[in-house]
Design a protein around this motif. Structure first.
Motif, PDB file in Angstrom:
ATOM      1  N   GLY A  19       0.866  -1.201  -0.085  1.00 10.67           N
ATOM      2  CA  GLY A  19      -0.054  -0.128   0.104  1.00 10.67           C
ATOM      3  C   GLY A  19       0.842   1.286   0.082  1.00 10.67           C
ATOM      4  O   GLY A  19       1.842   1.384   0.555  1.00 10.67           O
ATOM      5  N   TYR A  20       0.150   2.405  -0.694  1.00  5.78           N
ATOM      6  CA  TYR A  20       1.149   3.556  -0.865  1.00  5.78           C
ATOM      7  C   TYR A  20      -0.214   4.611  -0.560  1.00  5.78           C
ATOM      8  O   TYR A  20      -1.168   4.312  -0.744  1.00  5.78           O
ATOM      9  N   GLN A  21       0.314   5.958  -0.167  1.00  5.49           N
ATOM     10  CA  GLN A  21      -0.575   6.572   0.201  1.00  5.49           C
ATOM     11  C   GLN A  21      -0.256   8.048  -0.499  1.00  5.49           C
ATOM     12  O   GLN A  21       0.840   8.392  -0.474  1.00  5.49           O
ATOM     13  N   VAL A  22      -1.206   8.355  -1.256  1.00  2.00           N
ATOM     14  CA  VAL A  22      -1.193   9.848  -2.061  1.00  2.00           C
ATOM     15  C   VAL A  22      -1.502  10.876  -1.249  1.00  2.00           C
ATOM     16  O   VAL A  22      -2.596  10.851  -0.562  1.00  2.00           O
ATOM     17  N   ASN A  23      -0.684  11.851  -1.222  1.00  2.00           N
ATOM     18  CA  ASN A  23      -0.755  13.142  -0.547  1.00  2.00           C
ATOM     19  C   ASN A  23      -1.052  14.215  -1.140  1.00  2.00           C
ATOM     20  O   ASN A  23       0.057  14.379  -1.916  1.00  2.00           O
ATOM     21  N   LEU A  24      -2.058  14.989  -1.062  1.00  2.00           N
ATOM     22  CA  LEU A  24      -2.309  16.350  -1.898  1.00  2.00           C
ATOM     23  C   LEU A  24      -2.410  17.317  -0.666  1.00  2.00           C
ATOM     24  O   LEU A  24      -3.414  17.655  -0.051  1.00  2.00           O
TER      25      LEU A  24
END
Length: 139
Positions: A19-24
């Motif tokens: 799993g990866y997390q996109v952060n905007l």
């Protein structure tokens, strides 16, 4: 204005996936509204060329737009098949190559943001190996 980053989610590796997390992060002095799914793909070759297929969207229903205040961050989860130099669990169907990072397009926006990610392997074939959830503003 948004700034993108992608991080590995600790303890998310297992059963051939990670799993990866996109952060905007909203780095502007203005609030913005956000809802929906980001565009996510892996890029490489030192010039931002897309590698393989973009991420599919998860089956979760679209939520209502939420306000993303200045300094706040919205996140989404990427579920990825583990890929290594041999294609990981996808083997020869993957055609693995080294990547430079991620291309992230905010929901309902065609502007692409770049998030470097050293050491990333990607499938350069037509196999779908990424899935992303919708963005969730955290504050």
């Amino acid at each position: 204005m948004l700034r993108a980053s992608v991080t590995h989610i600790p303890n998310s590796d297992g059963a051939g996936h990670t799993g990866y997390q996109v952060n905007l992060k909203n780095v502007s002095p203005e609030s913005c509204r956000m809802a929906g799914f980001p565009g996510v793909s892996v890029v490489g070759h030192g010039d931002g060329t897309q590698i393989g297929q973009p991420a599919d969207w998860s089956t979760s229903p679209a939520g209502q737009p939420k306000v993303l205040n200045p300094g706040a961050t919205a996140t989404a989860k990427i579920n990825a098949v583990n890929v290594d130099e041999n294609g990981g669990i996808l083997g020869a169907d993957c055609k693995a190559v080294k990547a430079d990072g991620w291309r992230i397009s905010p929901p309902n926006d065609t502007r692409a943001l770049y998030a470097p990610y050293p050491g990333l392997w990607a499938c350069s074939s037509d196999v779908v190996w990424l899935q992303v959830t919708q963005m969730n503003p955290t504050s």
